[in-house]
Design an enzyme around this catalytic site. Structure first.
Site, PDB file in Angstrom:
ATOM      1  N   HIS A 100      -2.236   7.541   3.271  1.00 54.43           N
ATOM      2  CA  HIS A 100      -2.120   6.083   3.440  1.00 54.43           C
ATOM      3  C   HIS A 100      -2.253   5.730   4.907  1.00 54.43           C
ATOM      4  CE1 HIS A 100       1.897   7.905   3.569  1.00 54.43           C
ATOM      5  NE2 HIS A 100       2.191   6.995   4.475  1.00 54.43           N
ATOM      6  N   HIS A 102      -1.054   2.853   7.697  1.00 52.64           N
ATOM      7  CA  HIS A 102      -0.136   1.752   7.965  1.00 52.64           C
ATOM      8  C   HIS A 102      -0.847   0.710   8.820  1.00 52.64           C
ATOM      9  CE1 HIS A 102       3.717   3.977   7.065  1.00 52.64           C
ATOM     10  NE2 HIS A 102       2.962   5.021   7.338  1.00 52.64           N
TER      11      HIS A 102
HETATM   12  P1  5GP Z   1       4.863   7.779   5.935  1.00 57.15           P
HETATM   13  O1  5GP Z   1       6.187   8.028   6.616  1.00 57.15           O
HETATM   14  O2  5GP Z   1       4.612   8.800   4.847  1.00 57.15           O
HETATM   15  O3  5GP Z   1       3.718   7.625   6.865  1.00 57.15           O
HETATM   16  O4  5GP Z   1       5.011   6.352   5.267  1.00 57.15           O
HETATM   17  C1  5GP Z   1       5.548   6.132   4.002  1.00 57.15           C
HETATM   18  C2  5GP Z   1       5.803   4.632   3.906  1.00 57.15           C
HETATM   19  O5  5GP Z   1       5.886   4.288   2.545  1.00 57.15           O
HETATM   20  C3  5GP Z   1       7.099   4.156   4.568  1.00 57.15           C
HETATM   21  O6  5GP Z   1       6.783   3.146   5.520  1.00 57.15           O
HETATM   22  C4  5GP Z   1       7.933   3.618   3.398  1.00 57.15           C
HETATM   23  O7  5GP Z   1       8.664   2.483   3.749  1.00 57.15           O
HETATM   24  C5  5GP Z   1       6.870   3.305   2.366  1.00 57.15           C
HETATM   25  N1  5GP Z   1       7.289   3.440   0.980  1.00 57.15           N
HETATM   26  C6  5GP Z   1       7.925   4.509   0.439  1.00 57.15           C
HETATM   27  N2  5GP Z   1       8.115   4.322  -0.893  1.00 57.15           N
HETATM   28  C7  5GP Z   1       7.563   3.105  -1.180  1.00 57.15           C
HETATM   29  C8  5GP Z   1       7.437   2.360  -2.383  1.00 57.15           C
HETATM   30  O8  5GP Z   1       7.872   2.765  -3.466  1.00 57.15           O
HETATM   31  N3  5GP Z   1       6.789   1.154  -2.309  1.00 57.15           N
HETATM   32  C9  5GP Z   1       6.296   0.673  -1.120  1.00 57.15           C
HETATM   33  N4  5GP Z   1       5.676  -0.514  -1.153  1.00 57.15           N
HETATM   34  N5  5GP Z   1       6.398   1.346   0.040  1.00 57.15           N
HETATM   35  C10 5GP Z   1       7.034   2.548   0.013  1.00 57.15           C
END
Ligand code: 5GP
Ligand code: ZN
Length: 133
Positions: A100, A102
């Site tokens: 993903h 951001h």
């Molecule tokens: P990472 O730390 O893997 O780069 O980012 C994961 C992101 O996913 C975090 O910003 C967290 O807030 C978001 N996130 C985790 N679970 C969910 C979810 O069930 N729904 C949504 N919309 N965001 C999520």
């Protein structure tokens, strides 16, 4: 679709989400734990755990989509800037292992931290790294 992958379920509509954009290959949603107002996530519908597993064509389309969504967020929310952040691996802060991107709108004087303390580039490191390419 990967078993037990929450972003597979969200991207493919099995779990509802606040969707800003959807096409055949991507869904763009609002982050549930936003770093700032308008924090959005670009999810490919087809599972890839990180950038290294992502097909080149999808990687290219993801960046074009990031540009488009970031523009709408910046204008619509009157943001002063946008960080595009993409984490790969636990050491890099990845917590959900479905690729993903951001999009984090930034506002003058916000307290979001996407920052580091600059170090120094040694001759030894420079030469070793240059020799990798
Ligand atoms: P990472 O730390 O893997 O780069 O980012 C994961 C992101 O996913 C975090 O910003 C967290 O807030 C978001 N996130 C985790 N679970 C969910 C979810 O069930 N729904 C949504 N919309 N965001 C999520
Ligand atoms: Zn997945």
């Amino acid at each position: 679709m990967e078993n037990n992958c929450i972003f597979c379920k969200i991207a493919n509509g099995e779990i509802p989400s606040a969707t800003l954009y959807e096409d055949e290959e991507f869904r763009v949603i609002l982050d549930l734990g936003p770093a700032s107002r308008g924090h959005a996530l670009i999810l490919p519908k087809k599972h890839a755990s990180d950038l290294f597993e992502l097909p080149d064509e999808t990687a290219g389309k993801a960046m074009v989509l990031a540009k488009k969504i970031a523009g709408t967020l910046k204008e619509g929310l009157k943001a002063d800037g946008i960080n595009v952040v993409q984490n790969n691996g636990t050491a890099a802060g990845q917590t959900v292992f479905h690729f993903h991107m951001h999009l984090i709108p930034r506002y003058q004087k916000d307290t979001v931290q996407v920052t580091w303390t600059p170090g120094t580039l040694s001759e030894e490191d420079k030469n070793e790294i240059l020799s990798l390419f």
